[in-house]
Design an enzyme around this catalytic site. Sequence first.
Site, PDB file in Angstrom:
ATOM      1  N   HIS A 264       0.941  -1.040   0.023  1.00 23.81           N
ATOM      2  CA  HIS A 264      -0.076   0.083   0.037  1.00 23.81           C
ATOM      3  C   HIS A 264       0.854   1.347   0.096  1.00 23.81           C
ATOM      4  O   HIS A 264       0.646   2.229  -0.700  1.00 23.81           O
ATOM      5  CB  HIS A 264      -0.953  -0.072   1.293  1.00 23.81           C
ATOM      6  CG  HIS A 264      -1.840   1.194   1.265  1.00 23.81           C
ATOM      7  ND1 HIS A 264      -3.119   1.154   0.956  1.00 23.81           N
ATOM      8  CD2 HIS A 264      -1.734   2.362   1.741  1.00 23.81           C
ATOM      9  CE1 HIS A 264      -3.883   2.275   1.329  1.00 23.81           C
ATOM     10  NE2 HIS A 264      -2.887   3.164   1.827  1.00 23.81           N
ATOM     11  N   GLU A 265       1.924   1.343   0.809  1.00 26.02           N
ATOM     12  CA  GLU A 265       2.701   2.548   0.940  1.00 26.02           C
ATOM     13  C   GLU A 265       3.541   2.679  -0.178  1.00 26.02           C
ATOM     14  O   GLU A 265       3.838   3.687  -0.474  1.00 26.02           O
ATOM     15  CB  GLU A 265       3.381   2.479   2.301  1.00 26.02           C
ATOM     16  CG  GLU A 265       2.561   2.382   3.678  1.00 26.02           C
ATOM     17  CD  GLU A 265       1.682   3.657   3.822  1.00 26.02           C
ATOM     18  OE1 GLU A 265       2.012   4.716   3.253  1.00 26.02           O
ATOM     19  OE2 GLU A 265       0.660   3.409   4.208  1.00 26.02           O
ATOM     20  N   GLU A 294      -4.700   7.738  -2.918  1.00 24.34           N
ATOM     21  CA  GLU A 294      -5.475   6.366  -2.572  1.00 24.34           C
ATOM     22  C   GLU A 294      -5.550   5.521  -3.420  1.00 24.34           C
ATOM     23  O   GLU A 294      -5.480   4.412  -3.280  1.00 24.34           O
ATOM     24  CB  GLU A 294      -6.577   6.920  -1.419  1.00 24.34           C
ATOM     25  CG  GLU A 294      -6.860   5.887  -0.520  1.00 24.34           C
ATOM     26  CD  GLU A 294      -5.737   5.237   0.544  1.00 24.34           C
ATOM     27  OE1 GLU A 294      -4.654   6.146   0.851  1.00 24.34           O
ATOM     28  OE2 GLU A 294      -5.943   4.334   1.111  1.00 24.34           O
TER      29      GLU A 294
HETATM   30 ZN   LIG Z   1      -3.280   5.233   1.878  1.00 25.28          ZN
END
Ligand SMILES: [Zn+2]
Length: 501
Positions: A264-265, A294
């Site tokens: 995710h990061e 996001e």
């Molecule tokens: Zn995030």
Amino acid sequence: MREKYQELLAKLHEVDDIQMAVSVLNWDQTTYMPPGGAEARGRQIATLGRLSQEKFIDPAIGRLLDQLQPWGETLPVDSDEAAMLRVTRRDYDQATRVPPAFLGEFYGHIAQSYQVWAEARPANDFSKVRPLLEKTLDYSRRLAEFFAPYDHIIDPLIDMADYGMKAATVSALFSELRRELVPIVQAITSQPAADDSCLHMNYPEKEQEAFGIDVVRALGYDFERGRLDKTHHPFTTRFAAGDVRITTRYDEHNFGDAFFSTVHEAGHAMYEQGIRVAYDGTPLGSGTSAGVHESQSRTWENIVGRSREFWTHYYPLLKARFPAQLENISLDAFYRAINKVEKSLVRVDADEATYNLHVMLRFDFEIALLEGKLAVKDLPEAWNERFRQDFGILPPNDRLGCLQDVHWYGGSIGGAFQGYTLGNIISALFYDQALKAHPEIPAEIEQGKFDLLHGWLVENIYQYGRKYTAAELIERVSGSPLRIEPYIQYLKRKYSDLYAL
Ligand SMILES: [Zn+2]
């Protein structure tokens, strides 16, 4: 005019230098700083934060922007210079509308509220933070008032994260999505839950770390311009185009926790690493909105990282690292485990299908609180009741209810949550376009190769930084405004393969 433009850029670079120094201090505070440094660090960050704010709202910048405006209007709309003037003007107007004295007071309040929340949450004591949250609501309303007139009081607060989005657009998208999502979640959760016990064996940290690094490097995260460290709440931070860092945390009894948060990061970080180097140190040199940011973390974490194609390549490699843990687990069983859907209490642990329902609940409460239709004192009860309606379970306490997220206790009420769901919607929309351009992307992923997808994202999204707004980017890439269809199609395809829907 060229000279004035360079003068403006030089001033903006100085502001950015101070802000990035604050980011380094923040990064250090949440990774390696000993506890004894906390007090001085808080002061150092506050001082530098104030300096960069003062430097940015300097009337000299306003004058340069005024002088450059007629020149900017003669430039092609699409030029970097025109975009630089447009975005800087927007930031400048936003920053100068809010009196520094108000901001100082508000930040002071937030710091106190965060401290109290950090104790109230484990103690499950909403009454402790209640008076502070009431003040936060008051501050949030006053913050919005500086941007009057507006259509809805939450609009200026949404603007700060997702520029151009409004309560009306977000609500319309969310209710459309909700209509589609609820039956899907119902259909899945009425079937026996997937067995995810294979993810909860003992996974030594060192091996988890090595595997995570192998994967994010293959995805396209550049370790020459980044690094991975440990923290409590994983985040990505950018100091410059040549230094975009990620953090993660390990749970030796939960493989998915560190792995998916690392990916995710890395998704956030690849976005930042992909921005044109020429934008470095200027208002154009970061991701364009919370939603688009996001969308990139979700693309890599979910669309890629939780796909069958990805694990077709990586599962044998994972098994080689953890032979005892995964000995009798088939690829199919593992794939089902990492895509387990269940109605659960905590947003950050929620799966792809139920996650957005958690966000919608929070967004609706932000609106109700700001409109004055819900009082802070009634929040815990309202939360539990709404949760029971949406998820069919009653939170056993506030710790797992309205105290779980830091956002309202460490920031304003309003604008903090919509970006997560917008990100999910946008991720599928962009991915759909990437597939149209390169239908062979899934076959490449199956080979453990990600160049086509990564290249398409750099070319169409990443390189532009804040040059285009989210709405402009979506229009350019897909030829129409934001739509939920690609996301719904994605979920339906994925989950009808996993469950008999
Ligand atoms: Zn995030």
